[in-house]
Design an enzyme around this catalytic site. Sequence first.
Site, PDB file in Angstrom:
ATOM      1  N   ASN A 162      -3.617  -5.967  -2.174  1.00  0.00           N
ATOM      2  CA  ASN A 162      -3.760  -6.988  -1.137  1.00  0.00           C
ATOM      3  C   ASN A 162      -5.182  -7.545  -1.052  1.00  0.00           C
ATOM      4  O   ASN A 162      -5.570  -8.157  -0.056  1.00  0.00           O
ATOM      5  CB  ASN A 162      -3.303  -6.465   0.226  1.00  0.00           C
ATOM      6  N   ARG A 163      -5.947  -7.325  -2.116  1.00  0.00           N
ATOM      7  CA  ARG A 163      -7.240  -8.000  -2.295  1.00  0.00           C
ATOM      8  C   ARG A 163      -7.262  -8.703  -3.655  1.00  0.00           C
ATOM      9  O   ARG A 163      -8.294  -9.135  -4.112  1.00  0.00           O
ATOM     10  CB  ARG A 163      -8.403  -6.980  -2.262  1.00  0.00           C
ATOM     11  N   HIS A 175       0.852  -1.190   0.000  1.00  0.00           N
ATOM     12  CA  HIS A 175       0.000   0.000   0.000  1.00  0.00           C
ATOM     13  C   HIS A 175       0.888   1.240   0.000  1.00  0.00           C
ATOM     14  O   HIS A 175       1.734   1.408   0.881  1.00  0.00           O
ATOM     15  CB  HIS A 175      -0.954  -0.015   1.197  1.00  0.00           C
ATOM     16  N   ALA A 176       0.679   2.097  -0.996  1.00  0.00           N
ATOM     17  CA  ALA A 176       1.619   3.171  -1.295  1.00  0.00           C
ATOM     18  C   ALA A 176       1.894   4.117  -0.121  1.00  0.00           C
ATOM     19  O   ALA A 176       3.016   4.553   0.075  1.00  0.00           O
ATOM     20  CB  ALA A 176       1.095   3.963  -2.494  1.00  0.00           C
ATOM     21  N   ARG A 177       0.867   4.416   0.671  1.00  0.00           N
ATOM     22  CA  ARG A 177       1.024   5.444   1.705  1.00  0.00           C
ATOM     23  C   ARG A 177       1.697   4.940   2.983  1.00  0.00           C
ATOM     24  O   ARG A 177       1.971   5.723   3.880  1.00  0.00           O
ATOM     25  CB  ARG A 177      -0.336   6.037   2.050  1.00  0.00           C
ATOM     26  N   GLU A 178       1.988   3.637   3.051  1.00  0.00           N
ATOM     27  CA  GLU A 178       2.572   3.054   4.262  1.00  0.00           C
ATOM     28  C   GLU A 178       4.105   3.159   4.213  1.00  0.00           C
ATOM     29  O   GLU A 178       4.826   2.167   4.143  1.00  0.00           O
ATOM     30  CB  GLU A 178       2.077   1.600   4.405  1.00  0.00           C
ATOM     31  N   HIS A 202       3.338  -4.247   6.263  1.00  0.00           N
ATOM     32  CA  HIS A 202       2.348  -3.175   6.110  1.00  0.00           C
ATOM     33  C   HIS A 202       2.426  -2.249   7.328  1.00  0.00           C
ATOM     34  O   HIS A 202       3.200  -2.478   8.250  1.00  0.00           O
ATOM     35  CB  HIS A 202       0.936  -3.777   6.034  1.00  0.00           C
ATOM     36  N   SER A 203       1.599  -1.200   7.316  1.00  0.00           N
ATOM     37  CA  SER A 203       1.398  -0.384   8.528  1.00  0.00           C
ATOM     38  C   SER A 203      -0.028   0.168   8.438  1.00  0.00           C
ATOM     39  O   SER A 203      -0.604   0.204   7.354  1.00  0.00           O
ATOM     40  CB  SER A 203       2.419   0.756   8.597  1.00  0.00           C
ATOM     41  N   TYR A 204      -0.655   0.591   9.540  1.00  0.00           N
ATOM     42  CA  TYR A 204      -0.124   0.665  10.888  1.00  0.00           C
ATOM     43  C   TYR A 204      -1.061  -0.101  11.805  1.00  0.00           C
ATOM     44  O   TYR A 204      -2.155  -0.435  11.391  1.00  0.00           O
ATOM     45  CB  TYR A 204      -0.057   2.151  11.345  1.00  0.00           C
ATOM     46  N   TYR A 206     -10.051  -8.106  11.128  1.00  0.00           N
ATOM     47  CA  TYR A 206     -11.311  -8.232  10.389  1.00  0.00           C
ATOM     48  C   TYR A 206     -11.078  -9.143   9.189  1.00  0.00           C
ATOM     49  O   TYR A 206      -9.938  -9.318   8.753  1.00  0.00           O
ATOM     50  CB  TYR A 206     -11.821  -6.859   9.909  1.00  0.00           C
ATOM     51  N   GLU A 209       2.092  -5.468  10.690  1.00  0.00           N
ATOM     52  CA  GLU A 209       1.535  -4.111  10.646  1.00  0.00           C
ATOM     53  C   GLU A 209       2.415  -3.311  11.612  1.00  0.00           C
ATOM     54  O   GLU A 209       2.330  -3.477  12.833  1.00  0.00           O
ATOM     55  CB  GLU A 209       0.070  -4.089  11.120  1.00  0.00           C
ATOM     56  N   ARG A 244      -3.301   4.865  -1.869  1.00  0.00           N
ATOM     57  CA  ARG A 244      -3.133   3.508  -1.323  1.00  0.00           C
ATOM     58  C   ARG A 244      -2.934   2.442  -2.408  1.00  0.00           C
ATOM     59  O   ARG A 244      -2.095   1.559  -2.282  1.00  0.00           O
ATOM     60  CB  ARG A 244      -4.399   3.178  -0.512  1.00  0.00           C
TER      61      ARG A 244
END
Length: 416
Positions: free
Chosen positions: A250-251, A175-178, A303-305, A355, A377, A233
């Site tokens: 990631n889906r 995910h780009a923003r992580e 990943h984060s967070y 989840y 994460e 993202r």
Amino acid sequence: MKVLLLLGLVAVALCEPTKFVGDKVLRLTPGSEEDVTIIREIGHKVKVDFWKPDSPDLVTIGMNVDIHVPAAQLDMVFTILQQSGIEVKIMFENLQEAVEAQMDNKRATKAHDYTKYNNWATINDWVVSISSANADLISRQVIGNTYEGRPMHLLKIGKKTGSAKPAVFMDCGFHAREWITHAFCQWFINEAVSTYGSDPEMTNLLDRMDFLVLPVFNIDGYEYTWTKDRMWRKTRSKNSGSSCIGTDPNRNFDAGWCTTGASSNPCSETYCGSSIESEIESKNLANFIRSNKSIIKAYLTVHSYSQLLLFPYSYKYGLAADHSELLSVSQGAIAALRSLHGTRYTSGPGAVTIYPAAGGSDDWAYDLGVKYSYTFELRDEGRYGFLLPESQIKPTCEETMLAVKYIASYVLNNLY
């Protein structure tokens, strides 16, 4: 002349990165089903960005829900929240200030720096230079190009023995923003080669196994977070029949694809893609792992967070066949991580720990036969969220190294 000037201004505006002046990040804690419904409604009807969980449909009672609300939507959102009495905490008063404050390492350098966030051009050059400077321990290959044509570099780190060794595969930056995740893969590679020969644990690992590291998976998205929208993202692929761009990579894997915790709407942040591995980045990664399945004994995706160490399954509630072993390894890893700075992580299967979410690379790798499959994460738990300051790169990476080394050592002693 006026028209030309206006067109010039429009062009400048189009090149300007998105600003988040006056935007807020709110933490909502739903106390009832009614609260959950209201938060989901906000998510579906108002232009807000869900930081945690990834989508409004995943909200449940008692969960901390972090949402980024643009300045223009604040009045409406606050009105709805006040009428409902949902508990609200403001995490960021002004998101733009936080975006700027993230770069708090003031050491002026144009070069690559392990304690700063580096853009793609800098990382790309670094990949080439660290590989050639450590030719005895690193070999580099490109496993394919991204949608926009950027090379997906994979570094194989380990003592060259001339024969196949068991391997741990690790990727960062799905995910780009992580951004902290990209920083970790760079830190890991440097730490591995610079402590080889002096740190007995790392030396033993590199002598007896290889690390296959993909420092940036979603390169196009990462570049976009630097040039246009820090909060992006997804990937950057075009979707036919929609003006919305990108898929949640990631889906996008073959693990209960698009059944739960994922969306078939291209405008959603959790869009599962038009088909399994529709994203070239997903296909490149999956093809590499499929062709090297005989040696890959662990799959780590960073990943984060939230400070979590997750393992299968996320696409279903049923426990993995190796559940008790995966759990005990994860508990050992988070204990090792906590020993350095006291940072507390939670570990467990994805679906029950956070989840349900289908189509994740960790579940896919596990079902393929890679037993030790984990999702990290990283820091933090929401104080800074995706905008973890550069001053936290070093402690975050130092503690995460301990967890990764713990898992790798366990895998080496329990080969299958």
